[in-house]
Motif scaffolding. Structure first.
Motif, mmCIF file in Angstrom:
data_model
loop_
_atom_site.group_PDB
_atom_site.id
_atom_site.type_symbol
_atom_site.label_atom_id
_atom_site.label_comp_id
_atom_site.label_asym_id
_atom_site.label_seq_id
_atom_site.Cartn_x
_atom_site.Cartn_y
_atom_site.Cartn_z
ATOM 1 N N GLY A 306 0.797 -1.229 0.000
ATOM 2 C CA GLY A 306 0.000 0.000 0.000
ATOM 3 C C GLY A 306 0.824 1.269 0.000
ATOM 4 N N LYS A 307 2.144 1.163 0.068
ATOM 5 C CA LYS A 307 2.981 2.362 0.069
ATOM 6 C C LYS A 307 3.033 2.951 -1.343
ATOM 7 C CE LYS A 307 6.011 1.150 3.947
ATOM 8 N NZ LYS A 307 7.415 0.914 4.364
ATOM 9 N N ILE A 308 3.037 4.286 -1.407
ATOM 10 C CA ILE A 308 3.051 4.996 -2.685
ATOM 11 C C ILE A 308 4.435 5.569 -2.912
ATOM 12 C CG2 ILE A 308 2.085 6.922 -4.000
ATOM 13 C CD1 ILE A 308 -0.494 6.565 -2.397
ATOM 14 N N ALA A 309 4.983 5.328 -4.096
ATOM 15 C CA ALA A 309 6.316 5.822 -4.453
ATOM 16 C C ALA A 309 6.198 6.748 -5.660
ATOM 17 C CB ALA A 309 7.244 4.659 -4.780
ATOM 18 N N ASP A 310 6.796 7.938 -5.551
ATOM 19 C CA ASP A 310 6.858 8.857 -6.687
ATOM 20 C C ASP A 310 7.974 8.401 -7.612
ATOM 21 O OD1 ASP A 310 4.895 11.070 -6.117
ATOM 22 O OD2 ASP A 310 6.075 11.147 -4.270
ATOM 23 N N THR A 311 7.697 8.303 -8.917
ATOM 24 C CA THR A 311 8.697 7.860 -9.885
ATOM 25 C C THR A 311 8.657 8.748 -11.120
ATOM 26 O OG1 THR A 311 7.186 6.331 -11.004
ATOM 27 C CG2 THR A 311 8.448 5.465 -9.135
ATOM 28 N N GLU A 312 9.759 8.712 -11.874
ATOM 29 C CA GLU A 312 9.786 9.302 -13.206
ATOM 30 C C GLU A 312 10.344 8.242 -14.140
ATOM 31 O OE1 GLU A 312 12.184 12.760 -13.184
ATOM 32 O OE2 GLU A 312 14.083 11.707 -12.893
ATOM 33 N N ALA A 313 9.741 8.094 -15.325
ATOM 34 C CA ALA A 313 10.125 7.005 -16.216
ATOM 35 C C ALA A 313 9.954 7.425 -17.665
ATOM 36 C CB ALA A 313 9.271 5.764 -15.930
ATOM 37 N N THR A 314 10.625 6.685 -18.537
ATOM 38 C CA THR A 314 10.470 6.842 -19.971
ATOM 39 C C THR A 314 10.431 5.453 -20.586
ATOM 40 O OG1 THR A 314 11.327 7.902 -21.974
ATOM 41 C CG2 THR A 314 12.941 6.980 -20.452
ATOM 42 N N LEU A 327 9.870 -1.341 -23.408
ATOM 43 C CA LEU A 327 10.888 -1.286 -22.354
ATOM 44 C C LEU A 327 10.745 0.049 -21.639
ATOM 45 C CD1 LEU A 327 13.573 -2.164 -20.937
ATOM 46 C CD2 LEU A 327 14.769 -1.010 -22.803
ATOM 47 N N ALA A 328 10.559 -0.001 -20.331
ATOM 48 C CA ALA A 328 10.427 1.206 -19.522
ATOM 49 C C ALA A 328 11.529 1.236 -18.473
ATOM 50 C CB ALA A 328 9.052 1.270 -18.857
ATOM 51 N N VAL A 329 12.119 2.422 -18.295
ATOM 52 C CA VAL A 329 13.172 2.620 -17.296
ATOM 53 C C VAL A 329 12.747 3.793 -16.418
ATOM 54 C CG1 VAL A 329 15.605 3.115 -16.901
ATOM 55 C CG2 VAL A 329 14.917 1.793 -18.905
ATOM 56 N N GLY A 330 12.789 3.595 -15.118
ATOM 57 C CA GLY A 330 12.369 4.651 -14.196
ATOM 58 C C GLY A 330 13.192 4.634 -12.926
ATOM 59 N N ARG A 331 12.994 5.679 -12.138
ATOM 60 C CA ARG A 331 13.720 5.758 -10.871
ATOM 61 C C ARG A 331 12.799 6.327 -9.791
ATOM 62 N NH1 ARG A 331 16.674 10.051 -13.661
ATOM 63 N NH2 ARG A 331 18.300 8.506 -14.032
ATOM 64 N N ASP A 332 13.134 6.002 -8.566
ATOM 65 C CA ASP A 332 12.371 6.472 -7.407
ATOM 66 C C ASP A 332 12.768 7.914 -7.112
ATOM 67 O OD1 ASP A 332 10.976 6.858 -5.124
ATOM 68 O OD2 ASP A 332 11.874 5.209 -3.991
ATOM 69 N N ILE A 333 11.795 8.829 -7.160
ATOM 70 C CA ILE A 333 12.074 10.243 -6.880
ATOM 71 C C ILE A 333 11.291 10.710 -5.651
ATOM 72 C CG2 ILE A 333 12.615 10.797 -9.282
ATOM 73 C CD1 ILE A 333 9.781 11.985 -9.529
ATOM 74 N N SER A 334 10.948 9.754 -4.780
ATOM 75 C CA SER A 334 10.139 10.104 -3.602
ATOM 76 C C SER A 334 10.854 11.127 -2.730
ATOM 77 C CB SER A 334 9.829 8.847 -2.789
ATOM 78 O OG SER A 334 9.072 7.942 -3.561
#
Length: 628
Positions: A306-314, A327-334
Motif C-alpha cells: 500500500g505504500k506509494i512511491a513517486d517515480t519518473e520514467a520513460t 521497455l520502460a526505465v524509471g527511478r524512485d524520486i520520492s
C-alpha cells in the motif's frame, strides 16, 4: 517465327515435279509468294512473254492480273478461276499454312473454248500488235475443260499442302534442334556457373557459420553481462507486452515491495500504477506504440504493502522474445518530491508571512492615516468651538454673520468628512460580512448620470473646473441601485476634481453596446504613476502619501467603488498617463429585474438638483477651497 513460302518448299524439286506434270497435262503453271515474286513457272505461252508483258496497256493489265493473283486468291474455297482483262482464263490455288496465306499456285493462261479470232484480231489492232504473230500465239493457248482444270487444281492444292506441311515440319524440327542445342549450351553454362557460385557460397557459408558461432558465443557472454548489469542497476527496468510484465529487475520489485522479481512475471502493469495516474500511463503507452519519443514522465506506483512511491520514467519499443514489447526505465524520486513539497510549503509559508507582514504594514498605515483623518476634522471642529468661546467671552456681536458663517462651514465640512469616513468604513464592513444588499430598480441610467454630473458641475464652479456630460443616448433602462450608483459617481468625480488644477476639465461620457453600458469619467489632472495603477483599487492604498497635500483621503474610496461595482455584476477599469490625466471606465450589464413596475426616468427639474447638495458636500468634504 514468320515463315516464307521459299522456306517451306524445295523450289528445285517442285519445279522438276511440275515439269513432269506439264509434259503429261500440257497445263502451264506459276508459283508466286505473298509479295508477287515468281518462284517457279512452267509452260508459259508466247502470248504472255512476247505480248502482254512487253507492251504498255496490256502490261498494265497483266500486272493487275498478277496483283489479283497474289493478293486475293486466298479469299474463299480451295481455288478459284477468273478471266483477265486480256480475255484469257487463269486458275489460282491459295497456299495456306497454319491458317496463314503464304502464296499462290497459278494455272494458265488457258481457254474453255476455241478462241474468238475476230475478238483477238481487234484486240491486236487496238494494242498495235502484229496481227499474224498475235493470232498465231493465241492459237497455241490450250483449250481445257472445266473438269480437267478442277482436277488439276485439286491435284496442285493437295500437292502444295503436302509439300508445305513437310517443309514446315522439317523447319520446326530444325528449330527445335537448334533450340535444344542452345538450351543445352546455356544449361551447361548455368550449371558451370552455379557450380562455381555454389563452391563460393559453401566457402562463405562455412565462414558465416564460424562467425555466427563466434557471435553467438559473444552474444551469450554479452547477454549474461547485461543481465547482471540490469539486475544490479539502481534504476527500475521493466519489459511488458499488452500491459503484462514479461521481464523486470530487482530494483522495480523493490519499488513495489516484492522480494523476488521473478514473481512479477505475468502480472499486469496496472496492478502497481496508482489509480489516479493510470490515464497518464495509458496515454504514454499509446505514444510509444505510435513511435513517438517519450520524455521523462512523473507518475506514482503503489506497492503490495500500500505504500506509494513517486517515480519518473520513460519508455520505447523493444523486441523481446520475438515479440514487440515496451521497455520502460524509471527511478524512485520520492525523496526529491518530498524535498520539493517541503520547499513549496516553505515558499508558501514565506509568501503567507510576507503577505501578512504587508497586510500588517498596510493596516498600520491605514490606522495611522485613519487617525489623521479623524484627528484633522476634530482639531478643526475643536478650534472653531474655541473661537466661538473666545467671541462669547469678548462679547463679539452675533450680527457679524461673515465670521459666523465661515466658522459654521468649517464645522460642517469636517463633520461631513467624519460622516463620509464612517459611512465608507461601515459599508466595507457590511460587504465583507455579506450583509450589504442592493435595492435594484429598472431605471433610466442616462438621466441618473446626467443629473449627478450637472449637480457636481454647479458645485465645483468656484474651482474653475468644467464638468461636462456627453452622450448620444436619450433613454436606456437597466436595473441599478440609484443611491449606490450616485455614491460611485460622486466618488469618481470627487477624485477627478481633487486631482485636476483650476482651468481643467472633467468629461463624463455614457455609451452602450448590445450587452453592456459604459460610463467614462475622464479628467485632465495630474494622472497616476504607472507603478501605482495596479494597486489603485487595493484597500488602504494611497497614491500620494506626502504630508503636504491640498486634499485629504483615507485610501478606501476606490476599493469601495470596486466592491460596489462587483455587487452590480459590473467592472471598473482605469487608464492613466502621469502628468496628462486619468480615465475611469464603469461597465454595467444591460439587464432588468423581472416583475418590477417601478420603471423610472429619474428625471429631475434643474431647480431641484440642489437636493443632491448634501450628498455632494459629504463626498467632496476632503477637498479644500470649494467654499472660497
Amino acid at each position: 517465327m514468320r515463315y516464307k513460302l521459299g522456306d517451306l518448299i524445295d523450289i528445285e524439286k517442285f519445279r522438276k515435279l511440275m515439269e513432269e506434270f506439264y509434259r503429261i497435262t500440257k497445263i502451264p503453271h506459276g508459283l508466286l509468294d505473298t509479295e508477287g515474286n515468281i518462284l517457279s513457272c512452267i509452260g508459259w505461252q508466247d502470248i504472255c512473254k512476247k505480248f502482254y508483258r512487253e507492251y504498255g496497256e496490256s502490261a498494265l493489265r497483266y500486272k493487275e492480273s498478277d496483283l489479283k493473283t497474289w493478293t486475293g486468291s486466298y479469299v474463299g474455297g480451295k481455288f478459284y478461276i477468273y478471266k483477265c482483262k486480256n480475255g484469257l482464263m487463269e486458275a489460282v490455288v491459295p497456299i495456306i499454312v497454319e491458317d496463314k496465306y503464304m502464296g499462290s499456285l497459278c494455272l494458265g493462261q488457258f481457254l474453255f473454248e476455241k478462241p474468238d479470232i475476230e475478238f483477238f484480231r481487234k484486240q491486236a489492232e487496238k494494242l498495235e500488235y502484229n496481227q499474224e504473230s498475235y493470232i498465231e500465239a493465241i492459237s497455241l493457248i490450250p483449250v481445257l475443260t472445266m473438269e480437267k482444270v478442277e482436277a488439276a487444281m485439286t491435284y496442285f492444292s493437295r500437292l502444295a499442302d503436302m509439300l508445305s506441311n513437310m517443309g514446315l515440319n522439317q523447319l520446326k524440327n530444325k528449330e527445335v534442334d537448334n533450340l535444344l542445342i542452345k538450351a543445352n549450351e546455356k544449361l551447361e553454362e548455368r550449371v558451370a556457373e552455379r557450380t562455381e557460385k555454389l563452391a563460393i557460397a559453401n566457402k562463405r557459408l562455412k565462414r558465416y557459420i564460424r562467425k555466427r558461432k563466434l557471435i553467438e558465443l559473444r552474444l551469450k557472454r554479452s547477454e549474461e553481462r547485461y543481465r547482471k548489469l540490469v539486475e544490479i542497476m539502481p534504476d527500475a527496468i521493466i519489459v511488458y507486452n499488452k500491459q503484462k510484465i514479461i521481464f523486470t529487475n530487482p530494483a522495480f520489485a523493490k519499488l513495489v515491495g516484492i522480494d523476488n522479481h521473478e514473481e512479477l512475471i505475468g502480472r499486469s502493469l496496472f496492478d502497481f500504477v496508482y489509480p489516479k495516474d493510470r490515464r497518464k500511463v495509458i496515454e504514454c503507452i499509446k505514444d510509444i506504440v505510435k513511435g513517438k519519443k517519450i520524455p521523462l514522465v512523473e507518475h506514482r506506483l503503489i506497492g503490495v504493502d500500500g505504500k506509494i512511491a513517486d517515480t519518473e520514467a520513460t519508455g520505447t519499443l523493444f523486441p523481446y522474445g520475438g515479440k514487440n514489447a515496451i521497455l520502460a526505465v524509471g527511478r524512485d524520486i520520492s525523496k526529491r518530491k518530498n524535498v520539493e513539497r517541503m520547499q513549496k510549503k516553505i515558499e508558501e509559508e514565506k509568501r503567507f508571512l510576507n503577505e501578512a507582514r504587508e497586510y500588517e504594514k498596510l493596516k498600520t498605515e491605514f490606522f495611522a492615516n485613519l487617525s489623521h483623518e479623524f484627528r484633522t476634522p476634530l482639531n478643526l471642529i475643536y478650534s472653531t468651538i474655541q473661537l466661538f468661546e473666545q467671541d462669547l467671552k469678548n462679547r463679539v456681536a452675533v450680527e457679524d454673520r461673515y465670521y459666523m458663517n465661515k466658522r459654521i462651514k468649517v464645522l460642517k465640512q469636517n463633520a461631513h468628512r467624519i460622516l463620509r469616513l464612517c459611512n465608507n468604513l461601515l459599508d466595507i464592513t457590511k460587504i465583507d460580512a455579506g450583509y450589504f444588499e442592493l435595492e435594484l430598480e429598472n431605471i433610466n441610467i442616462v438621466n441618473v448620470i446626467e443629473n449627478i454630473t450637472i449637480s457636481v458641475a454647479r458645485y465645483v464652479e468656484r474651482k474653475n473646473i468644467k464638468v461636462i456630460f456627453d452622450t448620444d443616448i436619450e433613454e436606456l433602462i437597466i436595473a441599478i441601485d440609484v443611491n449606490i450608483v450616485e455614491r460611485i459617481m460622486l466618488n469618481l468625480l470627487s477624485n477627478a476634481v481633487k486631482f485636476t488644477k483650476q482651468g481643467g476639465k472633467v468629461v463624463v461620457k455614457l455609451s452602450n453596446t448590445e450587452n453592456d453600458v459604459y460610463i467614462s469619467v475622464k479628467d485632465t489632472g495630474i494622472g497616476i504613476p504607472e507603478d501605482k495603477i495596479k494597486i489603485i483599487f487595493d484597500r488602504f492604498r494611497q497614491v500620494n502619501k506626502s504630508i503636504r497635500r491640498n486634499h485629504e483621503g483615507s485610501g478606501i474610496g476606490l476599493s469601495l467603488v470596486k466592491l460596489l461595482m462587483d455587487l452590480h455584476n459590473g467592472e471598473i477599469q482605469v487608464k492613466s498617463k502621469y502628468g496628462t490625466g486619468s480615465e475611469f471606465i464603469l461597465k454595467f450589464p444591460r439587464e432588468r429585474i423581472d416583475n418590477d413596475e417601478r420603471i423610472s426616468n429619474f428625471s429631475r427639474p434643474l431647480e431641484l438638483i440642489e437636493n443632491n447638495t448634501k450628498a455632494i458636500e459629504v463626498e467632496f468634504s476632503d477637498i479644500y477651497g470649494l467654499d472660497k
